[in-house]
Design a protein around this motif. Structure first.
Motif, PDB file in Angstrom:
ATOM      1  N   TRP A 109       0.835  -1.197   0.000  1.00  0.00           N
ATOM      2  CA  TRP A 109       0.000   0.000   0.000  1.00  0.00           C
ATOM      3  C   TRP A 109       0.870   1.248   0.000  1.00  0.00           C
ATOM      4  O   TRP A 109       2.016   1.209   0.462  1.00  0.00           O
ATOM      5  CB  TRP A 109      -0.912   0.040   1.242  1.00  0.00           C
ATOM      6  N   VAL A 110       0.347   2.357  -0.472  1.00  0.00           N
ATOM      7  CA  VAL A 110       1.025   3.643  -0.345  1.00  0.00           C
ATOM      8  C   VAL A 110       0.034   4.636   0.243  1.00  0.00           C
ATOM      9  O   VAL A 110      -1.108   4.755  -0.227  1.00  0.00           O
ATOM     10  CB  VAL A 110       1.578   4.146  -1.700  1.00  0.00           C
ATOM     11  N   VAL A 111       0.451   5.309   1.310  1.00  0.00           N
ATOM     12  CA  VAL A 111      -0.392   6.293   1.983  1.00  0.00           C
ATOM     13  C   VAL A 111       0.298   7.653   1.884  1.00  0.00           C
ATOM     14  O   VAL A 111       1.396   7.831   2.419  1.00  0.00           O
ATOM     15  CB  VAL A 111      -0.625   5.916   3.465  1.00  0.00           C
ATOM     16  N   GLY A 112      -0.337   8.567   1.207  1.00  0.00           N
ATOM     17  CA  GLY A 112       0.230   9.894   1.028  1.00  0.00           C
ATOM     18  C   GLY A 112      -0.114  10.797   2.199  1.00  0.00           C
ATOM     19  O   GLY A 112      -1.235  11.287   2.314  1.00  0.00           O
ATOM     20  N   ALA A 113       0.861  10.988   3.085  1.00  0.00           N
ATOM     21  CA  ALA A 113       0.739  11.966   4.166  1.00  0.00           C
ATOM     22  C   ALA A 113       1.756  13.068   3.880  1.00  0.00           C
ATOM     23  O   ALA A 113       2.415  13.574   4.782  1.00  0.00           O
ATOM     24  CB  ALA A 113       1.010  11.300   5.519  1.00  0.00           C
ATOM     25  N   ASP A 114       1.882  13.403   2.598  1.00  0.00           N
ATOM     26  CA  ASP A 114       2.959  14.271   2.124  1.00  0.00           C
ATOM     27  C   ASP A 114       2.516  15.692   1.827  1.00  0.00           C
ATOM     28  O   ASP A 114       3.180  16.424   1.096  1.00  0.00           O
ATOM     29  CB  ASP A 114       3.627  13.661   0.882  1.00  0.00           C
ATOM     30  N   GLY A 115       1.396  16.113   2.409  1.00  0.00           N
ATOM     31  CA  GLY A 115       1.016  17.514   2.342  1.00  0.00           C
ATOM     32  C   GLY A 115       0.354  17.920   1.039  1.00  0.00           C
ATOM     33  O   GLY A 115       0.219  17.137   0.095  1.00  0.00           O
ATOM     34  N   ALA A 116      -0.028  19.187   0.992  1.00  0.00           N
ATOM     35  CA  ALA A 116      -0.798  19.703  -0.133  1.00  0.00           C
ATOM     36  C   ALA A 116      -0.023  19.668  -1.445  1.00  0.00           C
ATOM     37  O   ALA A 116      -0.623  19.586  -2.521  1.00  0.00           O
ATOM     38  CB  ALA A 116      -1.249  21.133   0.164  1.00  0.00           C
ATOM     39  N   LYS A 117       1.302  19.749  -1.385  1.00  0.00           N
ATOM     40  CA  LYS A 117       2.111  19.753  -2.596  1.00  0.00           C
ATOM     41  C   LYS A 117       2.717  18.379  -2.891  1.00  0.00           C
ATOM     42  O   LYS A 117       3.575  18.248  -3.753  1.00  0.00           O
ATOM     43  CB  LYS A 117       3.228  20.795  -2.469  1.00  0.00           C
TER      44      LYS A 117
END
Length: 299
Positions: A72-80
């Motif tokens: 899985w990949v979870v994007g907790a990498d902010g608005a940009k």
């Protein structure tokens, strides 16, 4: 800024607590260490591809590209961040040019400025605020500067001009020690059309950004992660079907949509009245959030 309220069993904590990112980061990393997990610094996600079997990610580390296989990949990498963009999720909304400020951390001493209160000088049209924070130093403050007639971009780039502006807005003698960091801020009000695509998910600012009015950002992002985390754990352990993950989007989308509408309403009211006093109704405490409408809930 927040009217006093007596605690009750239903709402034991009425007063919002503000925490700098540097302290929150330490707390979260220490919690991860209890589970033998660590954060790899200096590592950037460049791209990823997903299939029915899993996800292959391309990472850049110390100038070298490497691949990483995961389920899985979870994007907790902010608005940009890159995850939302690669998943093809939209991020519709608006950028508010009427809500701009310069903010940051600073070390200074002001004659008569006590460290028990959040100080505000002037108005949103032209003013500043100072919030004492010992996270930086014993003379540390978080500051915000407002002013539609100020060149905020230039202000954020000049330490000398920043010091002069703060000194001109505060009616007491100021001795500056150090500018820790500074950034120009403008309100973006946006959210994704859905929180997941295949084996990819977004949480927090990667999924929704909004005005700071109401103080909902950190809490809502953590709730995203909590809602998703236990579901991925059950699927990974073979205790639930992968279809359980579809409820993450179904449960969080209406909650975040309501939250954006509420914080924007508070922002617009503030701009009309210039009243920063936070009217914290029950919804802002987030204690009534539930998923009774979810298709996995039996009543």
């Amino acid at each position: 800024m927040v009217p006093h309220s007596e605690p009750t069993p239903a709402i034991p904590f009425h007063t919002p607590k503000l925490m700098g990112q540097q302290l929150l980061d330490v707390i979260l990393r220490r919690h991860l260490e209890k589970f033998s997990c660590s954060v790899e610094m200096g590592t950037e996600l460049r791209s990823f591809e997903q299939s029915d079997e899993g996800v292959i990610a391309v990472l850049a580390k110390n100038g070298t590209l490497e691949t990483f296989n995961t389920n899985w990949v979870v994007g907790a990498d902010g608005a940009k961040g890159i995850v939302r963009k690669q998943l093809g999720l939209t991020f519709l909304g608006e950028t508010r040019d009427d809500v701009r400020m310069v903010m940051g951390d600073i070390r200074l001493h002001g004659v008569g400025l006590d460290r028990a209160h959040w100080h505000r000088f002037g108005s949103f049209k032209l003013g500043t605020s100072l919030r004492p924070t010992d996270e930086i130093a014993e003379d540390g403050w978080q500051f915000m500067i407002f002013g539609g007639d100020l060149d905020l971009t230039k202000l954020a780039q000049s330490e000398e001009l920043l010091f002069e502006t703060i000194a001109s807005l505060i009616p007491t003698e100021i001795t500056f020690n150090k500018l820790v960091w500074v950034s120009e801020f403008r309100a973006n009000i946006r959210m994704v059309n859905k929180f997941s695509e295949g084996r990819g998910f977004v949480v927090g600012d990667a999924a929704h950004v909004h005005s700071p009015t109401g103080g909902q950002g950190l809490n809502s992002g953590i709730q995203d992660a909590f809602n998703l985390g236990w579901k991925i754990a059950l699927v990974e352990k073979g205790l639930a079907d992968k279809s359980l993950l579809e409820t993450y989007n179904a449960e969080r989308l209406p909650v975040i949509s309501e939250m954006l509408e509420m914080t924007t309403t508070i922002l617009n009211q503030f701009l009309k009245t210039n009243d920063l006093t936070a009217r914290r109704g029950p919804i802002l405490f987030m204690l009534g959030i539930n998923c009774r409408f979810s298709n996995i809930v039996l009543d």
